[in-house]
Design a protein around this motif. Structure first.
Motif, PDB file in Angstrom:
ATOM      1  N   GLN A   3       0.303   4.276  -0.893  1.00  0.00           N
ATOM      2  CA  GLN A   3      -0.360   5.507  -0.468  1.00  0.00           C
ATOM      3  C   GLN A   3      -0.238   5.697   1.044  1.00  0.00           C
ATOM      4  O   GLN A   3      -0.122   6.814   1.534  1.00  0.00           O
ATOM      5  CB  GLN A   3      -1.852   5.509  -0.858  1.00  0.00           C
ATOM      6  N   LYS A   4      -0.249   4.611   1.771  1.00  0.00           N
ATOM      7  CA  LYS A   4      -0.165   4.668   3.231  1.00  0.00           C
ATOM      8  C   LYS A   4       1.190   5.197   3.688  1.00  0.00           C
ATOM      9  O   LYS A   4       1.293   5.830   4.718  1.00  0.00           O
ATOM     10  CB  LYS A   4      -0.425   3.276   3.809  1.00  0.00           C
ATOM     11  N   CYS A  30       0.845  -1.198   0.000  1.00  0.00           N
ATOM     12  CA  CYS A  30       0.000   0.000   0.000  1.00  0.00           C
ATOM     13  C   CYS A  30       0.881   1.249   0.000  1.00  0.00           C
ATOM     14  O   CYS A  30       1.133   1.833   1.054  1.00  0.00           O
ATOM     15  CB  CYS A  30      -0.915  -0.024   1.209  1.00  0.00           C
ATOM     16  N   SER A  64       8.376   8.325  -1.511  1.00  0.00           N
ATOM     17  CA  SER A  64       8.872   9.505  -2.223  1.00  0.00           C
ATOM     18  C   SER A  64      10.357   9.706  -1.947  1.00  0.00           C
ATOM     19  O   SER A  64      11.131  10.001  -2.854  1.00  0.00           O
ATOM     20  CB  SER A  64       8.102  10.745  -1.796  1.00  0.00           C
ATOM     21  N   GLN A  77       3.408   7.157   1.689  1.00  0.00           N
ATOM     22  CA  GLN A  77       3.825   7.982   0.555  1.00  0.00           C
ATOM     23  C   GLN A  77       5.109   8.754   0.839  1.00  0.00           C
ATOM     24  O   GLN A  77       5.975   8.848  -0.022  1.00  0.00           O
ATOM     25  CB  GLN A  77       2.721   8.949   0.165  1.00  0.00           C
TER      26      GLN A  77
END
Length: 66
Positions: A5-6, A3, A12, A8
């Motif tokens: 998005q969890k 996941c 990044s 991020q």
């Protein structure tokens, strides 16, 4: 389950490492840890540094990679 998005902020910073050289901050931490290698656990607490910097030198995970 994967996941991104969890986490991020972490991903990044990970992908940013591919596009640029390591930060001077990270390289300085590596140099100091290498210099204190044999006595790191005893030496770090005795350094007159702010707590946040000591945590950084101890490699406490902050959610990003440098």
């Amino acid at each position: 389950m994967f996941c991104p998005q969890k986490h991020q902020r972490f991903y990044s910073s990970l992908f940013a490492l591919v596009r640029q050289p390591r930060s001077l901050q990270h390289l300085s931490r590596c140099a100091l840890r290498s210099h204190l290698e044999g006595s790191l656990p005893q030496a770090l607490p005795r350094l007159p540094l702010p707590p946040r910097l000591l945590r950084y030198l101890q490699l406490d995970f902050e959610g990003v990679l440098y």
